[in-house]
Design a protein around this motif. Sequence first.
Motif, short mmCIF file in Angstrom:
data_model
loop_
_atom_site.label_atom_id
_atom_site.label_comp_id
_atom_site.label_asym_id
_atom_site.label_seq_id
_atom_site.Cartn_x
_atom_site.Cartn_y
_atom_site.Cartn_z
N VAL A 59 83.93 34.18 37.76
CA VAL A 59 82.94 33.25 37.20
C VAL A 59 82.31 32.51 38.37
CG1 VAL A 59 82.56 31.22 35.77
CG2 VAL A 59 84.19 32.96 35.02
N THR A 60 81.00 32.53 38.43
CA THR A 60 80.29 31.83 39.49
C THR A 60 79.14 31.04 38.89
OG1 THR A 60 79.29 32.10 41.69
CG2 THR A 60 78.69 33.73 40.01
N ALA A 61 78.53 30.19 39.69
CA ALA A 61 77.46 29.32 39.17
C ALA A 61 76.33 29.20 40.17
CB ALA A 61 78.01 27.93 38.86
N ALA A 98 88.65 27.22 37.04
CA ALA A 98 89.94 26.55 36.85
C ALA A 98 90.49 26.72 35.44
CB ALA A 98 89.82 25.06 37.19
N VAL A 99 89.61 27.02 34.47
CA VAL A 99 90.05 27.17 33.08
C VAL A 99 89.79 28.58 32.55
CG1 VAL A 99 89.86 24.71 32.55
CG2 VAL A 99 87.88 26.21 32.19
N THR A 100 89.59 29.53 33.45
CA THR A 100 89.34 30.92 33.06
C THR A 100 90.47 31.81 33.55
OG1 THR A 100 86.94 30.60 33.19
CG2 THR A 100 87.74 32.86 33.23
N ASP A 101 90.98 32.67 32.67
CA ASP A 101 92.00 33.64 33.04
C ASP A 101 91.28 34.91 33.51
OD1 ASP A 101 93.95 35.69 33.07
OD2 ASP A 101 95.16 34.66 31.57
N MET A 102 91.22 35.09 34.81
CA MET A 102 90.44 36.18 35.39
C MET A 102 91.03 37.55 35.05
SD MET A 102 87.98 34.55 36.72
CE MET A 102 87.66 32.86 37.22
N LYS A 103 92.34 37.61 34.87
CA LYS A 103 92.97 38.88 34.52
C LYS A 103 92.55 39.32 33.12
CE LYS A 103 95.85 42.14 35.89
NZ LYS A 103 95.63 42.93 37.12
N VAL A 104 92.51 38.36 32.20
CA VAL A 104 92.09 38.66 30.83
C VAL A 104 90.61 39.06 30.81
CG1 VAL A 104 91.73 37.70 28.52
CG2 VAL A 104 93.84 37.20 29.76
N GLY A 106 88.95 40.67 32.98
CA GLY A 106 88.75 42.03 33.47
C GLY A 106 87.62 42.09 34.48
N GLU A 107 87.30 43.27 34.95
CA GLU A 107 86.33 43.40 36.04
C GLU A 107 84.90 43.28 35.55
OE1 GLU A 107 86.84 46.21 39.14
OE2 GLU A 107 89.03 46.10 39.09
N ARG A 108 84.56 42.05 35.22
CA ARG A 108 83.17 41.69 34.89
C ARG A 108 82.93 40.28 35.42
NH1 ARG A 108 85.78 42.21 29.97
NH2 ARG A 108 84.61 44.09 29.45
N GLN A 109 81.69 39.95 35.66
CA GLN A 109 81.32 38.65 36.21
C GLN A 109 80.45 37.88 35.23
OE1 GLN A 109 80.15 37.44 40.51
NE2 GLN A 109 78.26 38.21 39.63
N ILE A 110 80.71 36.57 35.15
CA ILE A 110 79.85 35.68 34.37
C ILE A 110 79.14 34.74 35.35
CG2 ILE A 110 79.69 34.10 32.42
CD1 ILE A 110 81.07 36.69 31.68
N VAL A 111 77.83 34.72 35.28
CA VAL A 111 77.04 33.80 36.11
C VAL A 111 76.53 32.67 35.22
CG1 VAL A 111 75.06 33.54 37.64
CG2 VAL A 111 76.33 35.69 37.61
N VAL A 112 76.87 31.45 35.58
CA VAL A 112 76.41 30.28 34.83
C VAL A 112 75.31 29.61 35.64
CG1 VAL A 112 77.07 28.07 33.80
CG2 VAL A 112 78.69 29.99 33.76
N ASP A 113 74.09 29.66 35.11
CA ASP A 113 72.95 29.03 35.77
C ASP A 113 72.73 27.65 35.19
OD1 ASP A 113 71.57 31.06 37.61
OD2 ASP A 113 71.89 32.23 35.79
N CYS A 114 72.63 26.65 36.05
CA CYS A 114 72.41 25.27 35.63
C CYS A 114 71.09 24.79 36.24
CB CYS A 114 73.57 24.38 36.07
SG CYS A 114 75.18 24.90 35.42
N ASP A 115 70.08 24.67 35.41
CA ASP A 115 68.75 24.27 35.87
C ASP A 115 68.42 22.88 35.36
OD1 ASP A 115 67.65 26.71 37.27
OD2 ASP A 115 68.26 27.60 35.38
N VAL A 116 68.22 21.97 36.31
CA VAL A 116 67.95 20.58 35.95
C VAL A 116 66.49 20.44 35.54
CG1 VAL A 116 67.96 18.19 36.74
CG2 VAL A 116 69.73 19.79 37.54
N ILE A 117 66.29 20.09 34.28
CA ILE A 117 64.94 19.87 33.76
C ILE A 117 64.48 18.45 34.05
CG2 ILE A 117 63.57 19.78 31.64
CD1 ILE A 117 65.47 21.88 30.48
N GLN A 118 65.42 17.51 33.94
CA GLN A 118 65.10 16.10 34.17
C GLN A 118 66.34 15.43 34.76
OE1 GLN A 118 62.43 13.88 31.39
NE2 GLN A 118 64.31 12.79 30.89
#
Length: 242
Positions: A59-61, A98-104, A106-118
């Motif tokens: 998981v990355t951001a 810190a709250v993600t079980d990477m083994k569960v 599996g070999e996939r990635q989640i990208v969390v984009d945080c764009d500040v509007i205001q």
Amino acid sequence: MRTDNRAVDVLRPVKITPNYTAYAEGSVLVEFGNTKVLCTASIESGVPQFLKGTGKGWVTAEYGMLPRSTHTRVKREKAAGSGRTQEIQRLIGRSLRAVTDMKVLGERQIVVDCDVIQADGGTRTASITGGFVALAHAFKFLMDQKMLLTFPMTDYVAAVSCGIIQREPRLDLSYDEDSLADVDMNFVMTGSGKFVEVQGTAENQAFSEEEMTQMIVLARKGHTQLFEIQESLVGSFFKRQK
């Protein structure tokens, strides 16, 4: 007296609107007072090179401020981003991992984009708090598609700022307070009450252990409210451990 007449231990009005965009597997608009951040979670096949063949996910951001999210226009950043941007997106990523079980996962990635509007203070804490909800919805998508059999989260996570202004500890600083603060701190905590990260700086005056304790008490109170809001949005498929 605070400019918005809040008591020192009261959050700004917090609102998280889920499913804010049509295409991301998870998305929210998170609002802390006048601060507004769009958080989207996107599922990608494959993982970074250092995780290939391990069976673990990632998981990355990424974080950014839109040009007119502040009082004056900020320039669009290049791909690498400024030092501040890199520091914030790494913080968001660490908090969500810190709250993600990477083994569960599996070999996939989640990208969390945080764009500040205001932006009106607390953009990184809003990003973490909203990013958790977006990430949880992306995991629900994987569960609904039968791509996962076990929900890959271990706990809730949220973040809130505290500060000291004229020797008075306060919770959830808006920009006008943050710019005047003698001490500026960010607390990232899990739903079970553990600390993920604490960032603290004496901007003008050093602070005492007693003042640090007072800020921790304020942060815990703020987190209790944030976890309740998060649970109202994800509790139907991921209960908070209390």
